[in-house]
Structure formats: structure tokens, C-alpha cells
Design an enzyme around this catalytic site. Sequence first.
Site, PDB file in Angstrom:
ATOM      1  N   CYS A  71       0.794  -1.236   0.000  1.00 57.74           N
ATOM      2  CA  CYS A  71       0.000   0.000   0.000  1.00 57.74           C
ATOM      3  C   CYS A  71       0.827   1.287   0.000  1.00 57.74           C
ATOM      4  O   CYS A  71       0.489   2.200  -0.753  1.00 57.74           O
ATOM      5  CB  CYS A  71      -1.054  -0.007   1.103  1.00 57.74           C
ATOM      6  SG  CYS A  71      -0.719  -1.005   2.538  1.00 57.74           S
ATOM      7  N   ARG A 123       7.231 -10.959   5.375  1.00 60.59           N
ATOM      8  CA  ARG A 123       6.889 -10.617   6.762  1.00 60.59           C
ATOM      9  C   ARG A 123       7.550 -11.624   7.677  1.00 60.59           C
ATOM     10  O   ARG A 123       7.546 -12.822   7.394  1.00 60.59           O
ATOM     11  CB  ARG A 123       5.362 -10.673   6.956  1.00 60.59           C
ATOM     12  CG  ARG A 123       4.665  -9.632   6.114  1.00 60.59           C
ATOM     13  CD  ARG A 123       3.177  -9.689   6.257  1.00 60.59           C
ATOM     14  NE  ARG A 123       2.585  -8.686   5.373  1.00 60.59           N
ATOM     15  CZ  ARG A 123       1.286  -8.498   5.210  1.00 60.59           C
ATOM     16  NH1 ARG A 123       0.429  -9.244   5.896  1.00 60.59           N
ATOM     17  NH2 ARG A 123       0.836  -7.583   4.400  1.00 60.59           N
ATOM     18  N   GLN A 171       0.672 -11.255  -2.887  1.00 62.40           N
ATOM     19  CA  GLN A 171      -0.734 -10.878  -2.759  1.00 62.40           C
ATOM     20  C   GLN A 171      -1.286 -10.486  -4.124  1.00 62.40           C
ATOM     21  O   GLN A 171      -0.574  -9.882  -4.915  1.00 62.40           O
ATOM     22  CB  GLN A 171      -0.868  -9.656  -1.835  1.00 62.40           C
ATOM     23  CG  GLN A 171      -0.375  -9.895  -0.432  1.00 62.40           C
ATOM     24  CD  GLN A 171      -0.432  -8.609   0.381  1.00 62.40           C
ATOM     25  OE1 GLN A 171       0.077  -7.579  -0.033  1.00 62.40           O
ATOM     26  NE2 GLN A 171      -1.056  -8.671   1.547  1.00 62.40           N
ATOM     27  N   ASP A 176      -2.911  -8.022  -4.881  1.00 60.52           N
ATOM     28  CA  ASP A 176      -3.238  -6.797  -4.161  1.00 60.52           C
ATOM     29  C   ASP A 176      -3.775  -5.715  -5.096  1.00 60.52           C
ATOM     30  O   ASP A 176      -3.452  -5.696  -6.277  1.00 60.52           O
ATOM     31  CB  ASP A 176      -1.952  -6.279  -3.489  1.00 60.52           C
ATOM     32  CG  ASP A 176      -2.243  -5.516  -2.215  1.00 60.52           C
ATOM     33  OD1 ASP A 176      -3.416  -5.351  -1.876  1.00 60.52           O
ATOM     34  OD2 ASP A 176      -1.272  -5.088  -1.559  1.00 60.52           O
ATOM     35  N   HIS A 234      -5.222  -1.346  -4.629  1.00 60.40           N
ATOM     36  CA  HIS A 234      -5.683  -0.250  -3.785  1.00 60.40           C
ATOM     37  C   HIS A 234      -6.562   0.658  -4.604  1.00 60.40           C
ATOM     38  O   HIS A 234      -6.169   1.101  -5.675  1.00 60.40           O
ATOM     39  CB  HIS A 234      -4.486   0.475  -3.172  1.00 60.40           C
ATOM     40  CG  HIS A 234      -3.737  -0.419  -2.234  1.00 60.40           C
ATOM     41  ND1 HIS A 234      -2.668  -1.168  -2.640  1.00 60.40           N
ATOM     42  CD2 HIS A 234      -3.978  -0.762  -0.946  1.00 60.40           C
ATOM     43  CE1 HIS A 234      -2.252  -1.909  -1.624  1.00 60.40           C
ATOM     44  NE2 HIS A 234      -3.030  -1.697  -0.586  1.00 60.40           N
ATOM     45  N   LYS A 263     -12.148  -4.340   8.473  1.00 64.61           N
ATOM     46  CA  LYS A 263     -12.031  -5.145   7.265  1.00 64.61           C
ATOM     47  C   LYS A 263     -13.106  -6.203   7.168  1.00 64.61           C
ATOM     48  O   LYS A 263     -13.772  -6.537   8.149  1.00 64.61           O
ATOM     49  CB  LYS A 263     -10.650  -5.804   7.208  1.00 64.61           C
ATOM     50  CG  LYS A 263     -10.290  -6.649   8.411  1.00 64.61           C
ATOM     51  CD  LYS A 263      -8.887  -7.239   8.238  1.00 64.61           C
ATOM     52  CE  LYS A 263      -8.560  -8.196   9.363  1.00 64.61           C
ATOM     53  NZ  LYS A 263      -7.362  -8.989   9.088  1.00 64.61           N
ATOM     54  N   HIS A 269      -8.239  -1.273   0.483  1.00 65.76           N
ATOM     55  CA  HIS A 269      -7.236  -2.318   0.237  1.00 65.76           C
ATOM     56  C   HIS A 269      -8.023  -3.588  -0.044  1.00 65.76           C
ATOM     57  O   HIS A 269      -8.972  -3.873   0.674  1.00 65.76           O
ATOM     58  CB  HIS A 269      -6.391  -2.612   1.482  1.00 65.76           C
ATOM     59  CG  HIS A 269      -5.764  -1.428   2.143  1.00 65.76           C
ATOM     60  ND1 HIS A 269      -4.408  -1.291   2.273  1.00 65.76           N
ATOM     61  CD2 HIS A 269      -6.308  -0.333   2.748  1.00 65.76           C
ATOM     62  CE1 HIS A 269      -4.137  -0.184   2.939  1.00 65.76           C
ATOM     63  NE2 HIS A 269      -5.273   0.427   3.238  1.00 65.76           N
TER      64      HIS A 269
END
Length: 647
Positions: A337, A366, A384, A386, A388, A473, A519
Site C-alpha cells: 500500500c 513478513r 498478494q 493486491d 488499492h 475489514k 485495500h
Amino acid sequence: MIKITFPDGAVREYEQGISSMGIAKSISEGLARKILVADVNGEIWDLSRPIETDSTISFLSWGDEKAKSTFWHSSAHLMAEAVEETFPGVKFWVGPPLENGFYYDMDLGDQVITETDLIKLEKKMSELAKQNNSFERKPISKADAIHYFKKKGDEYKLDLLSNLEDGQITLYTQGQFTDLCRGPHIPSTGFIKAIKLTNIAGAYWKGDEKNKMLTRIYGITFPNQKELDEYLVFLEEAKKRDHRKLGKELELFTFSEKVGAGLPLWLPKGAMLRGRLQDFMQKAQLESGYLPVITPHIGSKSLYVTSGHYEKYGADSFQPIKTPVEGEEFLLKPMNCPHHCEIYKSSPRSYKDLPLRLAEFGTVYRYEQSGELHGLTRVRGFTQDDAHLFCMPEQVKEEFIKVIDLVLYTFNALGFTDYTAQISLRDKEDRSKYIGSEENWELAEKAIVEAVEEKNLKNVVIEYGEAAFYGPKLDFMVRDAIGRKWQLGTIQVDYNMPERFELTYIGEDNAKHTPVMIHRAPFGSLERFVAVLTEHCAGKFPMWLVPVQVKILPISDKFLPYAENVLKQLLNNDIRAEIDERAEKIGKKIRDTELAKIPLMLIIGEKEINEEKVSVRRQGKGDEGTKTVDELIAQIKEEVNNRTLID
RNA sequence: GCCAGUGUAGCUCAGUUGGCCAGAGCAGCUGAUUUGUAAUCAGCUGGUCGGGGGUUCGAAUCCCUCCACUGGCUCCA
């Protein structure tokens, strides 16, 4: 006399103080033998408990979830009795029922319990069960209860007592064991006929890692041996679906101690599968107005200081990488992000540009605690799917709903029907772990709740600390082969990060405004998604995803040229095919291909060459007769385009 | 990270209370076989028994430590 109303609406009169068991016996002995607990005015009661007022009653037996829970809770007491006899001085915490079975947490002091003790405990439990001791409920004053457990020296029960109100405290006794318990329980231990203690684990007292670790014993019981056997068979079958086992067998991925724990290595077949999933998502996203971007695997520490991640997770992350000369600090990208925020900032934005949907298959790293790593579902490096979404406040709900649609489209394409939408809001009690204003949080939480309502999703709301630190979320939870829940898709509304990054757009009013950020990741991560998908379909991937769709099996190497010709036609049509060129018998080739879970086998010999056809065999199904190559290609293409699921 | 357990060939596993050069099946390689819908035959290769340290005349077997994995707990941006 009191009036008792039954589920069918019938009303009968009984003497005041009669028990549910007494009522059941008045109906039939058979019923009385079968039932475990009663639902009295919506509360689950012991069958022996006297009923003093007009009541509505229904009887519950094994088959009913509430009766099962009670059965397992009572089993936990039975186990505690066996443990207390075997390990004198043991102190007990709590022993609740679970979805499948029960556990009891206990402090064994200096004593150590091992797997072999479980067998002994099972035997002891069986003996105690055979005594058919009744579970006796006894209301007790707080003072007396404290006195009892002080004498026993069980400080854990005293801790429980300190939170209970006088007048509401009950003890339950069966055989030699007495426990502080609000109940209810099954009538007696004799109902418990089949017992399996499954494992020993450590568990922090009150679930807090700062506390002492207690010993937890898990078990499951049944009213007959047959059901236990069936349960054990189910567990065995589930093990065969485990993605770690299938991942090895199907050559999807591996791990290397040298590379490092939690860092998956994708093998060619796994990479093919993952690539197909990625293509699927890429296409769906392009159709939904997403714009693909690519960002680097590291980012300056200041990026994460701005986002707030550094303060929150910095100490628990992989530590910064320093440039040798300047001493600049970079972090291995733990999320995408902040990078996407900087892309947003790369040019001035107008309200006409919004929503701006930036998508990236972003690989992040991570530091997960070593004990947490688990196959592909919990790793230290993962990708991910992912994106945004930057939008105006009034667009949040619509965008959120569109994302839900994308997640549902994805799940539907893969046959995931058993999922729960989990809404995670701020912790009601502890707000210190969140950033951002009260007002922003309210807005974000409202947007999620409304969107979920509008989509009519089966959902659960969690209000104790499951939310991300920057916003609430919505997670889509899916179960693995043995019922463990994993978060796959996730959607998060965030009013905070855009402020921290000072993101703006020029509105219709020619003034600067702050956009809202969503997200989202429908798969969650490709690693976890592949893991859950593998277990979901037991390694039999649908045609559109399977790494190798067709294996050509020539009966002897005389037929190789024809096989190669067929292969070429398939490859020209984007069909993933291979030839088994080994000098093996056809039976062997079929066996190996079946085990590799390749959906289609083409058997090629004299007959097929003469007919200019191929014999088609489907994995798990058998011979499907002969077809021309063109017919076969058309059939495969149809299956791929329809994303036909394996039944 | 914490509790408990496991770690023998690429894979699945055997290795009695510490004792000859550590075994099997599958896979792999070589040769023979040219095969019709779930395992053709024979031979061979392959392991300093997770790493390191210790006890012992002697360790895959016992002890310590580190690593990885398994089941939980805690955590999960």
C-alpha cells in the site's frame, strides 16, 4: 401444577418441580433413554433439574448440536476426573466443548504428560464412564465455593470465582470429581461409550502469552464406537488432502532449509498453476477497471514510518537493510500500500480520475514467528493479488460492493461455496492499537456493514481486535481439509493512510480533498489460495488450472511419431500436454498418470493410428472411447472456457 | 516466540535393552522386454542416520545445543 408446552404446540400439566426427565418418561421410555439435555424456555438444562414454572420444553439428543456440545463438555469433566486420579495435585482451568470434541486446560505442576499417558487416560475414562455416575448439579454460595477451592488449592478456579456473582454459582459432581461449572451436563457418564484423546498442547492461561503456559489435552467422544471409527476415518481421509502432502506428490512446491523456513520454492507445475490463477485474476481486474502497476521489493524505511507500519510492526519485522556507503535504511516490502500511495501521488488527481484502482501481484515479506509457519498457508514470503482503490467518500460503498462481487465471482469460479464473511471492527475495549480519528473509523465501519447487508452475505461480526490498525475489514474465511479456518479474500476500508501520505484530489468545487482508500485481495495470497484450493479439490484441479491437462501414452515406441504429431496439435491449441515416452507397459503408464492426477490420458496404438483417432481416458473415471484430435481439442477448450469444476 | 513431539537415501518407512562395513520398497541409472486401460524382469547407483558438541572401548540409538518440521497456544499489516 405447571403447564408444559411442547414443540408441536401441545400443552400438558405436570406437578411443580418435575424434571425434564420426568416429563420425558411420561411420554415414553424410549425417549427418556435417548435424550441428553432439554431446552427449557430457550436455555439448555440438565434433565434432572426441577422445573418450577410454566415452561416451553423440547428434548435434545445426540444429533442436535447443542446436545453434542453438552456431551463433549461432560466428556471434558470425565477426562478431568481421569486426569485427577492419574496426576494428583493437578489444578484445572477451563474445559469447554469445541466444534469437534473438547479440551481441558490444566496446570500439572512438575508432572509431565506424554502421548502414552493419553492411552492410559482413555482407559481410565472408559472405566469411569462405565460406572455410569450421574452429573449432579449443586447450587452453592460464593463463600462456600471459595472455601471449597481454597481447601483444594486450586487458584485457577478461585480466579474464575472472583468474576462470578453470588447466587449464580453451581458445582457439578460426577464420581469423585467436582468442578465449578454452570452446566448443563448430560445425565450420566454412561452415555460416553467411545473415547479418543487426540493431542496434548500448551496453551497460555487466559490466552495471554505473558501468562503461564498450561497443559491442554484435546479429545473427542461419541455415544458409540462406530461414530468414533467414522470420525477417525474422516481424519485419515483429510490427511490425504493436506496441501503439504499433495504439494510434494504433485510437484507443486517445496521448501529448503538452506533457502529458509517459510520461503516456498515454486516448482514448474506449481508455477504453472499459480500462473493460471494470476491470469484469471488479471483478466477479471482489467474488465473491472483496474490498472496494473509494478513496485520494487524494498522501500525506504521512511515510507513505512509515514504509513505507520514501522511504528506498529518495525521491531517484529525483518530488520532494515543498510546501504554500505550512505547507511540508508530499506525495508523488505511487507505490504504494497505505501508504494501504491506514492504512485497515486506521482501526479495531481482530479475527481474525474477517481476511482483509481491500482493492482499489483506484489510479493511481500513478513517475519512470522517460527512456530506459526505452516505449509503454504502461513509463510514469510508471499504474493498478494493486491490492489488499492482510491475513491471519493461517496464512492466507497459502490466500490466496496464491486469488490465483494469480484471476490464472489472468484470463489464461484473455483467452487468455494462454504465460506463466511467476517467483519472485523475495532476492539470495543482497547482503542489504543488503532490510528486515525473516531470519525473516520465510524465512516469506514458503516461502509462495510452496509455493503455486507446490501449483498446479503452470511457474516459474523468480530468486535475484539481483529481489525487492521488503520481500518476495519471484511475477510472471507474458508476451511481447509480438516476444518481449520483460513482467511482468503480480504477487503479493508482505510481513511487513515491517505491522510498520512497527504493524498489529495481536486474536487468539482476546485478544492483539495482527501480520497478514501480500499485495500483488497480476492485470493488473499497466491500461496494460501493454492493451499486451500489444493485441499478443496483434493489435488484434482479443474481443466483450466491443472498444470498438465493431457498425457499422451503410446502403447509402444512404434507409435511415438503419431503421438508427437498429436502433441504438436495440442500444443498449437494452447493445451498443456506431455508424452510418456518410457518403454513401460500401458498399465504402468496409466497408473502413474492417474496418480499424478492428470485429467486426460490419450492412449495411442495400432487401432488409433488406423482410425486417425485417440482413445481418451479420464482420471478417476476410466475409458471414454475414441475421438478425433479435433473433437478432443474442442472438448478441452469448452471445459477450459466454462471453467468446468471437477465433481 | 511458548508447550509437547518428530527428524534414517529424492519419496514412504524398518533398524530389538548402545556392538559386525546401516536396511527395504518406490523413484533414478543400465540392460532386456515393444507391451491395449492402475505396478514387466534383472542388475546397479544412492545415506558421514538434520547440524554441532559431549558421554563411552564403541552412538542412528544416551546427554547438551542449534536448525527444520508436526500438533496446539500466541501472533497475522
